[in-house]
Design an enzyme around this catalytic site. Structure first.
Site, PDB file in Angstrom:
ATOM      1  N   GLU A  90       0.842  -1.199   0.000  1.00  0.00           N
ATOM      2  CA  GLU A  90       0.000   0.000   0.000  1.00  0.00           C
ATOM      3  C   GLU A  90       0.876   1.249   0.000  1.00  0.00           C
ATOM      4  O   GLU A  90       1.857   1.318   0.730  1.00  0.00           O
ATOM      5  CB  GLU A  90      -0.896   0.016   1.242  1.00  0.00           C
ATOM      6  N   ALA A 103     -20.037   1.962   4.225  1.00  0.00           N
ATOM      7  CA  ALA A 103     -19.349   1.457   3.029  1.00  0.00           C
ATOM      8  C   ALA A 103     -20.215   0.487   2.226  1.00  0.00           C
ATOM      9  O   ALA A 103     -20.097   0.424   1.005  1.00  0.00           O
ATOM     10  CB  ALA A 103     -18.039   0.796   3.439  1.00  0.00           C
ATOM     11  N   GLN A 119       5.571   5.478  15.970  1.00  0.00           N
ATOM     12  CA  GLN A 119       4.441   4.883  15.250  1.00  0.00           C
ATOM     13  C   GLN A 119       3.468   4.212  16.225  1.00  0.00           C
ATOM     14  O   GLN A 119       2.272   4.211  16.003  1.00  0.00           O
ATOM     15  CB  GLN A 119       4.946   3.807  14.275  1.00  0.00           C
ATOM     16  N   GLY A 154     -14.563   5.874   5.194  1.00  0.00           N
ATOM     17  CA  GLY A 154     -13.682   6.966   5.633  1.00  0.00           C
ATOM     18  C   GLY A 154     -14.024   7.349   7.055  1.00  0.00           C
ATOM     19  O   GLY A 154     -15.116   7.043   7.559  1.00  0.00           O
ATOM     20  N   ASP A 155     -13.084   7.989   7.730  1.00  0.00           N
ATOM     21  CA  ASP A 155     -13.337   8.430   9.107  1.00  0.00           C
ATOM     22  C   ASP A 155     -14.228   9.664   9.090  1.00  0.00           C
ATOM     23  O   ASP A 155     -14.115  10.512   8.196  1.00  0.00           O
ATOM     24  CB  ASP A 155     -12.010   8.748   9.815  1.00  0.00           C
ATOM     25  N   ALA A 177      -9.563  11.024   3.277  1.00  0.00           N
ATOM     26  CA  ALA A 177     -10.951  10.880   3.740  1.00  0.00           C
ATOM     27  C   ALA A 177     -11.825  12.006   3.207  1.00  0.00           C
ATOM     28  O   ALA A 177     -12.992  11.818   2.889  1.00  0.00           O
ATOM     29  CB  ALA A 177     -10.991  10.849   5.253  1.00  0.00           C
TER      30      ALA A 177
HETATM   31  P1  FAD Z   1     -17.894   0.775   7.338  1.00  0.00           P
HETATM   32  O1  FAD Z   1     -17.823  -0.561   6.717  1.00  0.00           O
HETATM   33  O2  FAD Z   1     -19.036   1.663   6.962  1.00  0.00           O
HETATM   34  O3  FAD Z   1     -17.880   0.576   8.928  1.00  0.00           O
HETATM   35  C1  FAD Z   1     -17.746   1.690   9.811  1.00  0.00           C
HETATM   36  C2  FAD Z   1     -18.482   1.435  11.136  1.00  0.00           C
HETATM   37  O4  FAD Z   1     -19.892   1.401  10.915  1.00  0.00           O
HETATM   38  C3  FAD Z   1     -18.144   0.112  11.812  1.00  0.00           C
HETATM   39  O5  FAD Z   1     -18.144   0.351  13.205  1.00  0.00           O
HETATM   40  C4  FAD Z   1     -19.286  -0.819  11.421  1.00  0.00           C
HETATM   41  O6  FAD Z   1     -19.543  -1.811  12.398  1.00  0.00           O
HETATM   42  C5  FAD Z   1     -20.461   0.139  11.288  1.00  0.00           C
HETATM   43  N1  FAD Z   1     -21.374  -0.208  10.189  1.00  0.00           N
HETATM   44  C6  FAD Z   1     -21.026  -0.680   8.964  1.00  0.00           C
HETATM   45  N2  FAD Z   1     -22.112  -0.822   8.206  1.00  0.00           N
HETATM   46  C7  FAD Z   1     -23.176  -0.443   8.954  1.00  0.00           C
HETATM   47  C8  FAD Z   1     -24.579  -0.343   8.696  1.00  0.00           C
HETATM   48  N3  FAD Z   1     -25.104  -0.686   7.522  1.00  0.00           N
HETATM   49  N4  FAD Z   1     -25.393   0.114   9.690  1.00  0.00           N
HETATM   50  C9  FAD Z   1     -24.875   0.477  10.900  1.00  0.00           C
HETATM   51  N5  FAD Z   1     -23.544   0.401  11.188  1.00  0.00           N
HETATM   52  C10 FAD Z   1     -22.709  -0.046  10.220  1.00  0.00           C
HETATM   53  N6  FAD Z   1      -9.408   5.795   5.208  1.00  0.00           N
HETATM   54  C11 FAD Z   1      -9.199   6.787   4.299  1.00  0.00           C
HETATM   55  O7  FAD Z   1      -9.609   7.924   4.528  1.00  0.00           O
HETATM   56  N7  FAD Z   1      -8.540   6.566   3.110  1.00  0.00           N
HETATM   57  C12 FAD Z   1      -8.073   5.338   2.780  1.00  0.00           C
HETATM   58  O8  FAD Z   1      -7.487   5.165   1.690  1.00  0.00           O
HETATM   59  C13 FAD Z   1      -8.266   4.261   3.702  1.00  0.00           C
HETATM   60  N8  FAD Z   1      -7.824   3.015   3.413  1.00  0.00           N
HETATM   61  C14 FAD Z   1      -8.082   1.984   4.297  1.00  0.00           C
HETATM   62  C15 FAD Z   1      -7.676   0.686   3.961  1.00  0.00           C
HETATM   63  C16 FAD Z   1      -7.908  -0.381   4.825  1.00  0.00           C
HETATM   64  C17 FAD Z   1      -7.464  -1.773   4.428  1.00  0.00           C
HETATM   65  C18 FAD Z   1      -8.561  -0.140   6.075  1.00  0.00           C
HETATM   66  C19 FAD Z   1      -8.788  -1.280   7.051  1.00  0.00           C
HETATM   67  C20 FAD Z   1      -8.972   1.140   6.423  1.00  0.00           C
HETATM   68  C21 FAD Z   1      -8.759   2.221   5.540  1.00  0.00           C
HETATM   69  N9  FAD Z   1      -9.171   3.516   5.833  1.00  0.00           N
HETATM   70  C22 FAD Z   1      -8.955   4.542   4.930  1.00  0.00           C
HETATM   71  C23 FAD Z   1      -9.813   3.816   7.139  1.00  0.00           C
HETATM   72  C24 FAD Z   1     -11.377   3.694   7.061  1.00  0.00           C
HETATM   73  O9  FAD Z   1     -11.872   4.673   6.183  1.00  0.00           O
HETATM   74  C25 FAD Z   1     -11.914   3.901   8.486  1.00  0.00           C
HETATM   75  O10 FAD Z   1     -11.529   2.836   9.299  1.00  0.00           O
HETATM   76  C26 FAD Z   1     -13.403   4.179   8.598  1.00  0.00           C
HETATM   77  O11 FAD Z   1     -13.656   4.645   9.916  1.00  0.00           O
HETATM   78  C27 FAD Z   1     -14.305   2.986   8.351  1.00  0.00           C
HETATM   79  O12 FAD Z   1     -14.369   2.676   7.025  1.00  0.00           O
HETATM   80  P2  FAD Z   1     -15.122   1.322   6.538  1.00  0.00           P
HETATM   81  O13 FAD Z   1     -15.128   1.366   5.078  1.00  0.00           O
HETATM   82  O14 FAD Z   1     -14.580   0.146   7.232  1.00  0.00           O
HETATM   83  O15 FAD Z   1     -16.612   1.653   7.097  1.00  0.00           O
END
Ligand code: FAD
Length: 287
Positions: free
Chosen positions: A17, A125, A212, A108-109, A51
């Site tokens: 990555e 997501a 880190q 995203g956060d 994000a």
């Molecule tokens: P989701 O899958 O939406 O989950 C987020 C939270 O919501 C979880 O607590 C989950 O339990 C809950 N949830 C999920 N779906 C639902 C639903 N339908 N109803 C209610 N609750 C739900 N961030 C960046 O900004 N840029 C990047 O390029 C980036 N790359 C990443 C790559 C990897 C491999 C990982 C693991 C993380 C990355 N992140 C990145 C961080 C990520 O954006 C954050 O961790 C973010 O807070 C959650 O994203 P997610 O897609 O997992 O969200």
């Protein structure tokens, strides 16, 4: 090439990555670092996405160039929490036009100052995954969290939502960084028991600087096992020693995961080709 096809043919895969330019690293330097890593012939490389969407052009440009100039399959990350739905759709179509076949669909956060949830934005997501399926024949990846996402109500609920995300159309998952392989194995068992069958790539971040660790703890909640903490305490003051110790720890972690049958190893390189090179040298002949 679609990552799902690579994963169907090879196990374990090795991927890297990288992140797009920022205040400390120009586009030229990012591309030079990526080119040095490409020589190691990873199965694919991923390019992160800010994000707030600020890296969009660079993410697309880097993913496209790595594929065209260096022949490395790439995956572009895409977040949706801070960009209106219509704009997210436009960006996905822009990616499709740029020849990007693989997208890591992320929420995203949640940024300070944005209204969340809001009807103009995707809330999770899984909604982005559903939209991407409609927009093109993308291979779609999703994020997962062996120790639970920081906002999760419970690990069980987190897994339930992960299943919903995968059922919406994810071809594979990549984990957040973790340092405790037992936590990963435990997570895999639970995930498989609820019917999630897609490949899961283990996200490994070599800890090469003591600072880190505090950042990881603050940002992701990944637990730091005592053996890694001891290395940081012992070697942390000496940059070269810490680098070697961190790479040694990551090497052992990867070998143990490979021996456990992991689908793939995704290395969070932090744009440091030197770290990727040393790690791959250590693994040569072993995976
Ligand atoms: P989701 O899958 O939406 O989950 C987020 C939270 O919501 C979880 O607590 C989950 O339990 C809950 N949830 C999920 N779906 C639902 C639903 N339908 N109803 C209610 N609750 C739900 N961030 C960046 O900004 N840029 C990047 O390029 C980036 N790359 C990443 C790559 C990897 C491999 C990982 C693991 C993380 C990355 N992140 C990145 C961080 C990520 O954006 C954050 O961790 C973010 O807070 C959650 O994203 P997610 O897609 O997992 O969200």
């Amino acid at each position: 090439m679609k990552i799902r096809d690579i994963l169907a043919e090879k196990k374990p895969t090795i991927s890297f990555e990288i992140f797009p330019p920022n205040a400390r690293m120009s586009l030229g330097k990012v591309m030079a670092a990526a080119a040095r890593m490409a020589i190691l012939e990873p199965d694919f490389m991923s390019v992160t996405y800010g994000a707030a969407g600020g890296t969009r052009a660079d993410t697309v440009k880097i993913a496209g160039s790595l594929k065209e100039l260096l022949g490395i399959p790439t995956i572009a990350h895409l977040t949706c929490v801070a960009t209106e739905k219509e704009q997210v759709k436009r960006i996905a179509l822009e990616m499709k036009e740029a020849g990007i076949e693989n997208v890591l669909a992320l929420r995203g956060d949640i940024q300070e100052g944005i209204e969340y949830p809001s009807p103009d934005y995707y809330t999770h997501a899984n909604e982005l995954v559903t939209e991407l399926k409609k927009l093109g024949d993308f291979c779609i990846g999703g994020a997962c969290y062996p120790e639970g996402h920081v906002e999760a109500v419970s690990k069980e609920k987190d897994l339930e939502y992960l299943k919903l995300k995968v059922d919406s159309g994810c071809d594979f998952l990549t984990t957040q960084m973790f340092f405790d392989n037992n936590a990963f194995r435990d997570f895999m068992e639970k995930l498989r028991s609820i019917g999630i069958t897609v490949p899961v790539l283990a996200g490994i971040m070599p800890v090469t600087r003591a600072t880190q660790i505090t950042r990881i703890d603050n940002l992701s909640g990944a637990s730091v096992p005592p053996e890694l903490m001891r290395l940081v305490e012992h070697y942390g003051d000496n940059a070269e020693s810490m680098m070697k110790a961190g790479i040694a720890f990551a090497t052992e972690q990867i070998l143990d995961l490979v021996a456990s049958g992991v689908d793939g190893i995704h290395i969070y390189t932090m744009n440091k080709p030197g770290v990727a090179i040393r790690l791959i040298e250590n693994l040569r002949g072993l995976i």
